[in-house]
Write a protein that holds these residues in place. Sequence first.
Motif, PDB file in Angstrom:
ATOM      1  N   ARG A  95      71.946 -36.045  62.561  1.00 27.56           N
ATOM      2  CA  ARG A  95      71.048 -36.179  61.416  1.00 27.56           C
ATOM      3  C   ARG A  95      69.774 -35.410  61.719  1.00 27.56           C
ATOM      4  N   VAL A  96      69.414 -34.510  60.821  1.00 24.27           N
ATOM      5  CA  VAL A  96      68.268 -33.635  61.088  1.00 24.27           C
ATOM      6  C   VAL A  96      67.396 -33.465  59.844  1.00 24.27           C
ATOM      7  N   LEU A  97      66.170 -33.011  60.099  1.00 24.66           N
ATOM      8  CA  LEU A  97      65.313 -32.460  59.046  1.00 24.66           C
ATOM      9  C   LEU A  97      65.102 -30.992  59.362  1.00 24.66           C
ATOM     10  N   LEU A  98      64.876 -30.201  58.360  1.00 20.56           N
ATOM     11  CA  LEU A  98      64.549 -28.788  58.567  1.00 20.56           C
ATOM     12  C   LEU A  98      63.042 -28.629  58.459  1.00 20.56           C
ATOM     13  N   GLU A  99      62.476 -27.953  59.457  1.00 20.36           N
ATOM     14  CA  GLU A  99      61.028 -27.752  59.467  1.00 20.36           C
ATOM     15  C   GLU A  99      60.669 -26.516  58.656  1.00 20.36           C
ATOM     16  N   VAL A 100      59.726 -26.699  57.757  1.00 15.33           N
ATOM     17  CA  VAL A 100      59.301 -25.592  56.898  1.00 15.33           C
ATOM     18  C   VAL A 100      57.865 -25.209  57.249  1.00 15.33           C
ATOM     19  N   ASN A 101      57.674 -23.921  57.409  1.00 14.65           N
ATOM     20  CA  ASN A 101      56.355 -23.361  57.676  1.00 14.65           C
ATOM     21  C   ASN A 101      55.658 -23.180  56.331  1.00 14.65           C
ATOM     22  N   VAL A 102      55.057 -24.274  55.850  1.00 15.15           N
ATOM     23  CA  VAL A 102      54.565 -24.288  54.466  1.00 15.15           C
ATOM     24  C   VAL A 102      53.385 -23.359  54.230  1.00 15.15           C
ATOM     25  N   ASP A 103      52.583 -23.111  55.263  1.00 16.62           N
ATOM     26  CA  ASP A 103      51.504 -22.160  54.994  1.00 16.62           C
ATOM     27  C   ASP A 103      51.827 -20.763  55.501  1.00 16.62           C
ATOM     28  N   ALA A 104      53.106 -20.517  55.749  1.00 20.78           N
ATOM     29  CA  ALA A 104      53.602 -19.169  56.047  1.00 20.78           C
ATOM     30  C   ALA A 104      52.747 -18.438  57.074  1.00 20.78           C
ATOM     31  N   GLU A 105      52.388 -19.154  58.137  1.00 19.16           N
ATOM     32  CA  GLU A 105      51.657 -18.499  59.222  1.00 19.16           C
ATOM     33  C   GLU A 105      52.663 -17.848  60.152  1.00 19.16           C
ATOM     34  N   GLN A 106      52.403 -16.595  60.470  1.00 21.35           N
ATOM     35  CA  GLN A 106      53.294 -15.818  61.338  1.00 21.35           C
ATOM     36  C   GLN A 106      53.586 -16.550  62.644  1.00 21.35           C
ATOM     37  N   SER A 107      52.549 -17.168  63.184  1.00 26.35           N
ATOM     38  CA  SER A 107      52.637 -17.729  64.527  1.00 26.35           C
ATOM     39  C   SER A 107      53.428 -19.024  64.579  1.00 26.35           C
ATOM     40  N   LYS A 108      53.770 -19.573  63.416  1.00 28.38           N
ATOM     41  CA  LYS A 108      54.291 -20.940  63.438  1.00 28.38           C
ATOM     42  C   LYS A 108      55.797 -21.053  63.369  1.00 28.38           C
ATOM     43  N   HIS A 109      56.274 -22.208  63.838  1.00 24.73           N
ATOM     44  CA  HIS A 109      57.697 -22.537  63.791  1.00 24.73           C
ATOM     45  C   HIS A 109      58.124 -22.804  62.363  1.00 24.73           C
ATOM     46  N   GLY A 110      59.389 -22.680  62.129  1.00 29.01           N
ATOM     47  CA  GLY A 110      59.951 -23.194  60.890  1.00 29.01           C
ATOM     48  C   GLY A 110      60.473 -22.126  59.956  1.00 29.01           C
ATOM     49  N   PHE A 111      61.275 -22.589  58.999  1.00 26.93           N
ATOM     50  CA  PHE A 111      61.767 -21.724  57.944  1.00 26.93           C
ATOM     51  C   PHE A 111      60.603 -21.418  56.993  1.00 26.93           C
ATOM     52  N   THR A 112      60.526 -20.202  56.513  1.00 30.66           N
ATOM     53  CA  THR A 112      59.619 -19.989  55.381  1.00 30.66           C
ATOM     54  C   THR A 112      60.329 -20.567  54.152  1.00 30.66           C
ATOM     55  N   PRO A 113      59.568 -20.950  53.118  1.00 33.12           N
ATOM     56  CA  PRO A 113      60.229 -21.482  51.925  1.00 33.12           C
ATOM     57  C   PRO A 113      61.288 -20.501  51.392  1.00 33.12           C
ATOM     58  N   GLN A 114      60.972 -19.228  51.398  1.00 32.02           N
ATOM     59  CA  GLN A 114      61.934 -18.245  50.888  1.00 32.02           C
ATOM     60  C   GLN A 114      63.147 -18.122  51.810  1.00 32.02           C
ATOM     61  N   GLY A 115      62.884 -18.110  53.108  1.00 34.95           N
ATOM     62  CA  GLY A 115      63.981 -18.012  54.067  1.00 34.95           C
ATOM     63  C   GLY A 115      64.944 -19.182  53.955  1.00 34.95           C
ATOM     64  N   LEU A 116      64.382 -20.350  53.715  1.00 38.67           N
ATOM     65  CA  LEU A 116      65.230 -21.543  53.585  1.00 38.67           C
ATOM     66  C   LEU A 116      66.108 -21.437  52.341  1.00 38.67           C
ATOM     67  N   GLN A 117      65.527 -20.942  51.268  1.00 35.91           N
ATOM     68  CA  GLN A 117      66.322 -20.729  50.034  1.00 35.91           C
ATOM     69  C   GLN A 117      67.477 -19.774  50.310  1.00 35.91           C
ATOM     70  N   GLU A 118      67.178 -18.716  51.078  1.00 37.40           N
ATOM     71  CA  GLU A 118      68.194 -17.696  51.340  1.00 37.40           C
ATOM     72  C   GLU A 118      69.317 -18.213  52.233  1.00 37.40           C
ATOM     73  N   GLU A 119      68.959 -19.079  53.184  1.00 37.76           N
ATOM     74  CA  GLU A 119      69.949 -19.543  54.154  1.00 37.76           C
ATOM     75  C   GLU A 119      70.600 -20.867  53.739  1.00 37.76           C
ATOM     76  N   TRP A 120      70.233 -21.369  52.579  1.00 36.00           N
ATOM     77  CA  TRP A 120      70.645 -22.719  52.206  1.00 36.00           C
ATOM     78  C   TRP A 120      72.158 -22.914  52.244  1.00 36.00           C
ATOM     79  N   GLU A 121      72.887 -21.985  51.632  1.00 32.87           N
ATOM     80  CA  GLU A 121      74.354 -22.134  51.585  1.00 32.87           C
ATOM     81  C   GLU A 121      74.941 -22.220  52.992  1.00 32.87           C
ATOM     82  N   ALA A 122      74.460 -21.346  53.873  1.00 33.65           N
ATOM     83  CA  ALA A 122      74.988 -21.327  55.241  1.00 33.65           C
ATOM     84  C   ALA A 122      74.641 -22.623  55.967  1.00 33.65           C
ATOM     85  N   LEU A 123      73.447 -23.149  55.706  1.00 33.12           N
ATOM     86  CA  LEU A 123      73.021 -24.367  56.395  1.00 33.12           C
ATOM     87  C   LEU A 123      73.819 -25.581  55.922  1.00 33.12           C
ATOM     88  N   VAL A 124      74.011 -25.708  54.622  1.00 33.62           N
ATOM     89  CA  VAL A 124      74.720 -26.898  54.137  1.00 33.62           C
ATOM     90  C   VAL A 124      76.202 -26.848  54.503  1.00 33.62           C
TER      91      VAL A 124
END
Length: 227
Positions: free
Chosen positions: A120-149
């Motif tokens: 059981r997991v949560l996906l971390e989103v880099n909500v303020d789209a900082e280069q230095s930070k961990h996480g999916f960008t909102p757009q990246g998550l949309q793009e990878e959604w099918e593969a992730l689910v």
Amino acid sequence: MYIEEQLNEIRNKIAEAARRSGRAESGVALLAVSKTFPVSDMMHAYDDGQRLFGENRLQEAMEKMPQMPADCEWHLIGPLQRNKVRKALEHGFALIEAVDSRKLAEAISRIAGELGVTARVLLEVNVDAEQSKHGFTPQGLQEEWEALVALPHLEIRGLMCIPAPTENPEDARPAFATLRRLAECLRERGPLPLPELSMGMSHDYAVAVEEGATIVRVGSAIFGKRC
Ligand SMILES: *Cc1c(COP(=O)(O)O)cnc(C)c1O
């Protein structure tokens, strides 16, 4: 006792924030972030009814788990290296909160499959789209959604974020709203219900609850300042 008083105040504030936004208080879980604090402090929280604990380092969590009563529930909230996935899964975290890349998600699914479990997991989103930070960008998550689910041994329960620190808790509101809207959008795409939104820490959890948080991760406001 300090910890009991703090817990009481935080529970009240969560309840008030839930009421203000027309939500049920029971829809918000308080995750006590116990990193760097000793088991003796955690036991004060336990004796006051706290069962849900969050640690950001696997090693520290593994040391504390056997020292705490068995009915505690643990979330891993820090970054997880791929070579430590097996260890993390073997330790039975209720939730791995900070899955920050498709590669990590794939590694978790593969190893969970080998162990015969569903992670059981949560996906971390880099909500303020900082280069230095961990996480999916909102757009990246949309793009990878099918593969992730499609990953067979992963149960994606929702999203989490750690926005850039702000002076004023109100300033974190747009980041929390971004995470909520992204979850709504992914829910519409299907097929997952995505019930969880983990957002809000000691200084801004009330704002996060108003914006839809179902898990708030609170450390120093419960246990005091970390050294
Ligand atoms: C430490 C930590 C928290 C808690 O921070 P506080 O400001 O002490 O409440 C929440 N989330 C994550 C991911 C953390 O590492």
